[in-house]
Design a protein around this motif. Structure first.
Motif, PDB file in Angstrom:
ATOM      1  N   GLU A  72       3.019   3.809  -4.368  1.00 25.91           N
ATOM      2  CA  GLU A  72       1.983   4.629  -3.730  1.00 25.91           C
ATOM      3  C   GLU A  72       2.125   6.097  -4.100  1.00 25.91           C
ATOM      4  OE1 GLU A  72      -0.103   5.436   0.561  1.00 25.91           O
ATOM      5  OE2 GLU A  72       1.781   4.328   0.475  1.00 25.91           O
ATOM      6  N   SER A  76      -0.756   8.278  -5.753  1.00 25.40           N
ATOM      7  CA  SER A  76      -1.202   9.488  -5.056  1.00 25.40           C
ATOM      8  C   SER A  76      -1.111  10.728  -5.944  1.00 25.40           C
ATOM      9  CB  SER A  76      -0.381   9.704  -3.785  1.00 25.40           C
ATOM     10  OG  SER A  76      -0.602   8.663  -2.866  1.00 25.40           O
ATOM     11  N   VAL A  87      -8.681  11.000  -0.552  1.00 30.20           N
ATOM     12  CA  VAL A  87      -8.140   9.657  -0.794  1.00 30.20           C
ATOM     13  C   VAL A  87      -6.639   9.626  -0.536  1.00 30.20           C
ATOM     14  CG1 VAL A  87      -7.675   7.925  -2.579  1.00 30.20           C
ATOM     15  CG2 VAL A  87      -9.930   8.969  -2.433  1.00 30.20           C
ATOM     16  N   SER A  91      -4.768   7.481   2.172  1.00 32.38           N
ATOM     17  CA  SER A  91      -3.786   6.477   1.765  1.00 32.38           C
ATOM     18  C   SER A  91      -2.484   6.627   2.551  1.00 32.38           C
ATOM     19  CB  SER A  91      -3.499   6.567   0.262  1.00 32.38           C
ATOM     20  OG  SER A  91      -2.739   7.717  -0.052  1.00 32.38           O
ATOM     21  N   GLY A  94      -3.222   5.046   5.729  1.00 30.13           N
ATOM     22  CA  GLY A  94      -3.204   3.601   5.515  1.00 30.13           C
ATOM     23  C   GLY A  94      -1.799   3.049   5.411  1.00 30.13           C
ATOM     24  N   SER A  95      -0.877   3.829   4.838  1.00 29.28           N
ATOM     25  CA  SER A  95       0.512   3.376   4.742  1.00 29.28           C
ATOM     26  C   SER A  95       1.159   3.273   6.108  1.00 29.28           C
ATOM     27  CB  SER A  95       1.327   4.348   3.875  1.00 29.28           C
ATOM     28  OG  SER A  95       1.050   4.133   2.531  1.00 29.28           O
ATOM     29  N   GLY A 242      -8.872   4.900   0.680  1.00 23.60           N
ATOM     30  CA  GLY A 242      -7.493   5.347   0.897  1.00 23.60           C
ATOM     31  C   GLY A 242      -6.769   4.550   1.957  1.00 23.60           C
ATOM     32  N   VAL A 246      -6.042   1.442  -1.233  1.00 29.06           N
ATOM     33  CA  VAL A 246      -4.858   2.025  -1.875  1.00 29.06           C
ATOM     34  C   VAL A 246      -3.592   1.639  -1.119  1.00 29.06           C
ATOM     35  CG1 VAL A 246      -3.698   4.174  -2.528  1.00 29.06           C
ATOM     36  CG2 VAL A 246      -6.174   3.957  -2.817  1.00 29.06           C
ATOM     37  N   ALA A 247      -3.671   1.648   0.216  1.00 28.28           N
ATOM     38  CA  ALA A 247      -2.485   1.334   1.030  1.00 28.28           C
ATOM     39  C   ALA A 247      -2.011  -0.103   0.810  1.00 28.28           C
ATOM     40  CB  ALA A 247      -2.786   1.568   2.503  1.00 28.28           C
ATOM     41  N   GLY A 250      -0.809  -0.384  -2.945  1.00 25.61           N
ATOM     42  CA  GLY A 250       0.400   0.401  -3.146  1.00 25.61           C
ATOM     43  C   GLY A 250       1.612  -0.141  -2.429  1.00 25.61           C
TER      44      GLY A 250
END
Length: 350
Positions: A72, A76, A87, A91, A94-95, A242, A246-247, A250
């Motif tokens: 990630e 990023s 984003v 993200s 989201g993580s 994001g 992405v989360a 990633g």
């Protein structure tokens, strides 16, 4: 499954190179790059699992979280280079949500289906609870509140100052757990302690980790270039891309590893991956990205939107409430998953 991922990598990396040179459609490249990153992440997960058997659950969980977050972090950095600050912030949100609700939820749920009651170190759980509150509630809320009365330049300076403090506290926390207080709080989990043989030797596992990380770095750059076009085609906002896309891509390595550990009743490692990864994102990855962003035309202040902040704070307190007793079951996992899907619907509709 290992053979499938091997085929995906063998095909995915050359296809990514070909697609970049021949300018294939963004949707096609998005699918190829996402699948390739997930396949590479699976190898990173297997390598860190092998290392975890050698070095123990705490260091193993830390390694898994670190290399999982490396994916990630790489994505990023390329997103920051492209000016996609929204984003990147999404993200990070989201993580936090993915690790606390999706990863922990799936781990508790899948492990709970196999074992009626699973336990892990209550001391680690309480230690992590305090750090979660510090990282998310203090580290993320303070910049948001103060930025309301500050110029953009002062907000960025505040973010830089907070980032430096957060990194220092994170490193001090590692020193506390792995050096000064290593072994002081013995695990109280009910894990099965039988002699295990790692899938790969130490040197081979490290080599695979480094090779997979390098491959992810290349594929991630191509993946980032597809975000805007794919978002426009499917009607996805930067926030949704994001927080969810992405989360999940990633953090694929951590998702798989934590669930696998829980199903083997190795809850100390599973919890260390889920909670430890969240702490690493909030206290190390996010601050590092703030500092790295200073190298690009569009710097990134540590200021989230109100929906992002409220979601992260809610996830933190829900995860703390469920994990603070040092034991879990499938229903508690289902509760975390339900919270994740509710928030996911909200971000999609935004």
């Amino acid at each position: 499954m290992g053979k499938v991922f091997a085929i995906m990598i063998a095909a995915g990396v050359p296809l990514t190179i070909a697609g970049s040179l021949l300018h294939w459609p963004s949707v096609v490249m998005f699918v190829i790059c996402s699948a390739t990153v997930i396949a590479l992440s699976s190898y990173m997960g297997r390598a860190t699992e092998s290392l975890a058997i050698v070095v123990g659950p705490r260091v193993g969980g830390l390694l898994n979280a670190t290399f999982g977050n490396a994916v990630e972090l790489i994505i990023s950095i390329f997103a920051l280079k492209a000016g996609l600050v929204g984003v990147v912030l999404a993200s990070l949100t989201g993580s936090v949500l993915g690790n606390l609700l999706l990863v922990a939820g799936l781990s508790f749920f899948m492990g709970g289906l196999k074992f009626k009651r699973q336990t892990f170190s209550v001391h680690d759980a309480r230690h992590n609870s305090a750090l979660l509150i510090f990282a998310v509630v203090v580290g993320f809320v303070i910049p948001e509140i103060f930025s309301m009365s500050m110029t953009e330049a002062k907000t960025l300076n505040l973010s830089i100052g907070i980032s430096i403090v957060m990194i220092a506290i994170y490193l001090a926390g590692l020193f506390f757990k792995l050096v000064t207080h290593r072994g002081v709080y013995a695990s109280e989990g009910n894990e099965t302690h039988h002699e295990e043989v790692p899938e790969w030797g130490k040197n081979k596992a490290i080599l695979i980790l480094l090779a997979a990380t390098a491959a992810v770095a290349y594929v991630a750059e191509s993946l980032v270039h597809t975000f805007e076009a794919v978002g426009e085609q499917f009607g996805w906002s930067e926030l949704f891309i994001g927080v969810i896309i992405v989360a999940i891509v990633g953090n694929a390595a951590e998702h798989a590893s934590a669930i696998l550990m829980a199903m083997k009743n190795k809850m100390d490692i599973a919890v260390e991956i889920a909670i430890g990864s969240t702490l690493q994102v909030a206290m190390f990855v996010a601050p590092v990205l703030v500092l790295i962003s200073l190298l690009f035309p569009t710097p990134m202040p540590l200021v989230f939107t109100i929906p992002e902040l409220v979601s992260m704070i809610t996830a933190v307190f829900l995860a703390i409430s469920i994990s603070n007793d040092g034991e879990t079951n499938w229903f508690e996992g289902l509760t975390l998953l339900a919270a994740y899907f509710i928030m996911g619907i909200g971000f999609y509709l935004l």
